[in-house]
Design a protein around this motif. Structure first.
Motif, PDB file in Angstrom:
ATOM      1  N   THR A 392       0.781  -1.215  -0.005  1.00 45.18           N
ATOM      2  CA  THR A 392       0.119   0.061   0.005  1.00 45.18           C
ATOM      3  C   THR A 392       0.839   1.144  -0.221  1.00 45.18           C
ATOM      4  OG1 THR A 392      -1.676  -1.111   1.137  1.00 45.18           O
ATOM      5  CG2 THR A 392      -1.752   1.239   1.173  1.00 45.18           C
ATOM      6  N   THR A 396       1.948   3.635  -3.319  1.00 44.96           N
ATOM      7  CA  THR A 396       1.498   4.902  -3.394  1.00 44.96           C
ATOM      8  C   THR A 396       2.604   6.047  -3.297  1.00 44.96           C
ATOM      9  OG1 THR A 396      -0.356   4.256  -1.787  1.00 44.96           O
ATOM     10  CG2 THR A 396       0.328   6.724  -1.952  1.00 44.96           C
ATOM     11  N   SER A 399       3.792   5.873  -7.094  1.00 44.53           N
ATOM     12  CA  SER A 399       2.826   6.463  -7.961  1.00 44.53           C
ATOM     13  C   SER A 399       2.770   8.035  -8.094  1.00 44.53           C
ATOM     14  CB  SER A 399       1.302   6.007  -7.678  1.00 44.53           C
ATOM     15  OG  SER A 399       0.900   6.563  -6.368  1.00 44.53           O
ATOM     16  N   PRO A 446       1.058  10.687   2.182  1.00 45.65           N
ATOM     17  CA  PRO A 446       0.825   9.328   2.178  1.00 45.65           C
ATOM     18  C   PRO A 446       1.801   8.722   3.237  1.00 45.65           C
ATOM     19  CG  PRO A 446       2.258  10.177   0.250  1.00 45.65           C
ATOM     20  CD  PRO A 446       1.739  11.214   0.741  1.00 45.65           C
TER      21      PRO A 446
END
Length: 717
Positions: A392, A396, A399, A446
C-alpha cells in the motif's frame, strides 16, 4: 453322542444370543432415562412410534401390549401430548426385591419421570396422573403440546418395548381447538417419525379402506421404502357382514415390508363394563381361530408384542454402532465447549493476572505471526502491517510523479523570482531548492496515511485476539471492555508521537538539500553528458553555410537567432505588454493597454498589468527549465527512496514495537488492582447457566457411553 453335544452347544449359543438381544432394549431404556434427566433430545434413540387417525384404536393396542387399563379413554381427541411408554419385563426376584424396598403390593407398577421416584401400583392412579399432567400443560381445551410424558411400566407380563403414543390425525377443528390443529398434529407426528432410528407402527381400522389410510400415507413420506414401517389393522370384528380382511392381512391391497398384523380391540361397552385385557386377549384368539384360522398364529396382540420386541431388538442392534459413535463425538464437543467456558473462579487475583498475560502474549504473537489461531480468510496482524508497508505505502509513493503539479511556467517563474532584479547568467540554485522542497512536501500525506493504516490494524488485532485467541475473555465482559480500553488508549497515545516522527522525517529532508549526495552527483554528471552529446549532435547536423560561432550553446533554439542575443530582455519586456509574445520580429507596433490600465494624467502602476499565461519559450528558457526538471526528478527519487525506507522503520519503532514492549506492563498497571478484582471478573449472566448445562450434558453423555460399553459386542454381532 457327538451330535447331541453339538446340538446342545448350538442350543446354548442360541439361548445366550437371545438373552443378549433381550438385554438391548433395557440398554436403550437406560439411555432414555439418562438423557431425560438433562431434558435434551440430541440423541435419536430407537423406539416404536404409534401413528394413526383419531379413534383408530391406538391406545387400545398399547393397553393390549401392557395388559392393563392405564390410558385416558373417551370420544374425540384424548391423547394430546406424546406419551413415551417404556415396558420393562421383570422376573420374580426383581419383583420381590422392589416390593420390599418400596413397601408396595402387587407384581406390576409404574413410574413417571416428572414425579421422580414415586411408584404407582394402582393403574387407575396412573391414568389420572396422565390426565392431570396433560391438562397442566395443554389446559382444559382440546389443544395439544409437543412436550412428552415419560411413563415406565414394570411387569412380568410384558416384553421389553419402548413405544411413543401420539395424538391421532384429525382434519376438522372441534370445539375450541385452534384452526391449524391438523397442521400442529402433523408436524408433531413428523418430528417423531422422521427419526431414522424409529420404527413406525401405522394403525388403521379394518372397517375403513386401507388405500385411504392416513397413517400409511404419513409413514411413507419419511419412509418411502417401508424399511421401518409395520402396519396394524384394528377392529377386525367390526367389519361389514360378508366382508373380511384376508386380502389386507395378506398384503395384497397395500404391501408393507415389515408385515401387517390384525388385532381385535375391546369395544366401548367392554371398557365400560371393566372387561379385563386378559379376557379380551382370549376372546381375540378365539375370534381369529374362527374367522381367520390360517392366519391366527400370525395375528393378534401376543404375536404383535413378540414381533415388536424382535423388530426393536434387531433395529437397536443395527443402530447401536452409529449411536455409540454419535455419543462419543458429542461428548468430545461438549468437553471442548465446557473448557471454553472455563472453571468457576476461585483465586481471582491469579485468574486476572493469567488472563492479562495471555491476552498480551496473544496480541504480540499475532503481530509476530506465531499466534495459535491463524486467520485464513484475510491478512491479519503482522502480515497486514507488512502489506501496508510494502504494497500500500510503497506503491502509493511510487505513483507520486516527481514533477506532479509543476508546470513549465511554474519552473520559469521560480527561476526568475530567484534572480531578483538582475538578469541571470546561470540557473540559480535557490529556484531548484524552492521547487524540490515543494515536491518533497507531497510525500508527507501518504506517509501519515501509512501511520493511520497501521494504527487501524493494531486496533483490529484487539478484536481478533478477543474472538479467536482468548475465548476466556468472553466469560468476563467487563474485563474484556477494560482491556480494549487500555490497549486503545495506549495506541491513541502513541499515534501523535509516531506522526510527529514522520513529520520530522519529511522536515529533515526539507531542511537540507544535499546536492553533494553521491546518487545526485552521478545524476548531474550523466545529465551534463547528455546535454553535451545533444549539442554535438546538433552541430553535426547543421549545413556548412551556417557559421559555427552563431550556433547557440544549447542547440535547442526554436526562434530567431538574434532573439537570444539581448540576454532575454525582449522576453522580460514582454511581461509588461499584453499579446507581444509570439509576434514576428519585425512587428514593433505597441498594443493598447487593457481597460484596467491607468488613464492619461495618472501614475502608471505596473502591477496592474496582467502577466501572459502562456507563451512561446526561448531556447535558453527551455534549456533552463529542462535542467531544473531533471535535477528535481533526480533528487526527488533519492528522497522518496529514503522516505520509503525510513517511515516503516519509524512506525515499527515508535508504534508497533513500543506497544508490544509496554502492553503487558500497561495492562497490569491499569487493571491489576484489588479494588477492581470483583468488578472485572464478574461473569455474564448466562455464562454460569450455560456452564452448568454443558456439564450436565457431558455427564449424561459419559454415562451413556458407559452404558453402551457394558454390552458384550463380540456376542452381539
Amino acid at each position: 453322542m457327538t451330535l447331541s453335544l453339538c446340538a446342545l452347544a448350538r442350543k446354548s449359543s442360541v439361548e445366550d444370543s437371545s438373552v443378549l438381544m433381550e438385554a438391548l432394549i433395557p440398554v436403550i431404556n437406560k439411555l432414555q432415562d439418562v438423557f431425560n434427566t438433562v431434558g435434551a433430545d440430541i440423541i435419536q434413540l430407537p423406539q416404536i412410534v404409534v401413528v394413526g387417525t383419531q379413534s383408530s384404536g391406538k391406545s387400545s393396542v398399547l393397553e393390549s401390549l401392557v395388559g392393563r387399563d392405564l390410558l385416558p379413554r373417551g370420544t374425540g381427541i384424548v391423547t394430546r401430548r406424546p406419551l413415551i411408554l417404556q415396558l420393562v419385563h421383570i422376573d420374580a426376584e426383581d419383583r420381590r426385591k422392589t416390593s420390599e424396598e418400596n413397601g408396595i403390593e402387587g407384581e406390576e407398577w409404574g413410574k413417571f419421570l416428572h414425579t421422580k421416584n414415586k411408584i404407582y401400583a394402582d393403574f387407575e392412579e396412573i391414568r389420572k396422573e396422565i390426565e392431570a399432567e396433560t391438562e397442566r400443560i395443554t389446559g382444559n381445551n382440546k389443544g395439544i403440546s409437543d412436550e412428552p410424558i415419560h411413563l415406565k411400566v414394570f411387569s412380568p407380563h410384558v416384553v421389553n418395548l419402548t413405544l411413543v403414543d401420539l395424538p391421532g390425525i384429525t382434519k376438522v377443528p372441534v370445539g375450541d381447538q385452534p384452526n391449524d390443529i391438523e397442521i400442529q398434529i402433523r408436524e408433531l407426528i413428523l418430528k417423531y417419525i422422521s427419526n431414522p432410528n424409529s420404527i413406525i407402527l401405522a394403525v388403521t381400522a379394518a372397517n375403513t379402506d386401507m388405500a385411504t389410510s392416513e397413517a400409511l400415507k404419513v409413514a411413507r413420506e419419511v419412509d418411502p421404502d417401508g424399511r421401518r414401517t409395520l402396519a396394524v389393522v384394528t377392529k377386525l370384528d367390526l367389519m361389514d357382514a360378508g366382508t373380511d380382511a384376508m386380502d389386507v392381512l395378506m398384503g395384497r391391497v397395500i404391501p408393507v415390508k415389515l408385515g401387517i398384523i390384525g388385532v381385535v380391540n375391546r369395544s366401548q361397552l367392554d371398557i365400560n363394563q371393566k372387561k379385563l385385557v386378559a379376557d379380551s386377549v382370549r376372546d381375540e384368539y378365539a375370534f381369529l381361530q374362527k374367522k381367520y384360522p390360517s392366519l391366527a398364529n400370525r395375528n393378534g396382540t401376543k404375536y404383535l408384542a413378540r414381533t415388536l420386541n424382535r423388530l426393536l431388538m434387531h433395529h437397536i442392534r443395527d443402530c447401536l454402532p452409529e449411536l455409540k459413535t454419535r455419543i462419543n463425538v458429542l461428548a468430545a464437543q461438549y468437553q471442548s465447549l465446557l473448557n471454553s467456558y472455563g472453571e468457576p473462579v476461585e483465586d481471582k487475583s491469579a485468574t486476572l493476572l493469567q488472563l492479562i498475560t495471555k491476552f498480551a502474549a496473544e496480541y504480540c504473537n499475532t503481530i509476530e505471526g506465531t499466534a495459535k489461531y491463524i486467520e485464513t480468510a484475510e491478512l491479519c496482524g503482522g502480515a497486514r502491517i507488512c502489506y501496508i508497508f510494502h504494497e500500500t505505502f510503497g506503491r502509493t509513493l511510487e505513483s507520486v510523479d516527481p514533477l506532479g503539479g509543476l508546470t513549465t511556467i511554474d519552473v520559469l517563474t521560480a527561476i526568475r523570482n530567484a534572480t531578483g532584479p538582475r538578469p541571470a547568467l546561470f540557473v540559480p540554485e535557490v529556484s531548484f531548492e524552492l521547487l524540490v522542497k515543494r515536491q518533497i512536501k507531497r510525500l508527507e500525506e501518504p506517509s501519515l496515511r501509512c501511520v493511520e493504516l497501521v494504527h487501524e490494524e493494531m486496533q483490529r488485532i484487539i478484536q481478533h485476539c478477543s474472538n479467536y485467541s482468548t475465548q476466556e475473555l468472553l466469560r468476563f465482559p467487563k474485563l474484556h471492555d477494560a482491556i480494549v480500553e487500555v490497549v486503545t488508549s495506549l495506541l491513541r497515545r502513541r499515534l501523535p508521537v509516531t506522526n510527529d516522527m514522520v513529520h520530522n522525517l519529511v522536515a529533515i529532508e526539507l531542511s537540507y538539500i544535499n546536492t553533494k549526495h553521491p546518487d545526485f552527483a552521478d545524476a548531474i554528471g550523466l545529465m551534463n553528458n547528455n546535454l553535451d552529446e545533444q549539442r554535438r549532435s546538433r552541430l553535426r547536423d547543421l549545413p556548412p553555410s551556417v557559421p559555427r560561432d552563431k550556433v547557440p550553446a544549447s542547440g535547442l533554439q526554436s526562434g530567431p537567432v538574434g532573439e537570444q542575443g539581448d540576454g532575454g530582455t525582449s522576453n522580460w519586456r514582454g511581461m509588461f505588454k499584453k499579446g507581444e509574445e509570439g509576434l514576428p520580429a519585425d512587428r514593433t507596433t505597441p498594443q493598447p493597454l487593457p481597460s484596467a490600465s491607468p488613464q492619461r494624467g495618472h501614475a502608471v502602476n505596473l502591477l496592474d498589468v496582467p502577466v501572459p499565461v502562456s507563451r512561446k519559450l526561448s531556447a535558453r528558457e527551455q534549456r533552463d527549465c529542462e535542467v531544473i526538471e531533471r535535477l528535481i526528478k533526480s533528487y526527488f527519487l533519492i528522497v522518496r527512496k529514503n522516505i520509503q525506507d525510513s517511515v516503516p522503520k519509524a512506525v515499527m519503532h515508535f508504534l508497533v514495537n513500543h506497544v508490544k514492549d509496554c502492553l503487558q506492563s500497561e495492562l497490569v498497571g491499569q487493571l491489576y488492582k484489588t479494588t477492581l478484582l470483583n468488578d472485572l471478573l464478574t461473569e455474564s449472566e448466562d455464562m454460569a447457566q450455560r456452564r452448568n448445562e454443558a456439564a450436565d450434558m457431558l455427564k449424561a453423555l459419559q454415562k451413556a457411553s458407559q452404558v453402551i460399553a457394558e454390552i458384550r459386542e463380540t456376542h452381539m454381532w
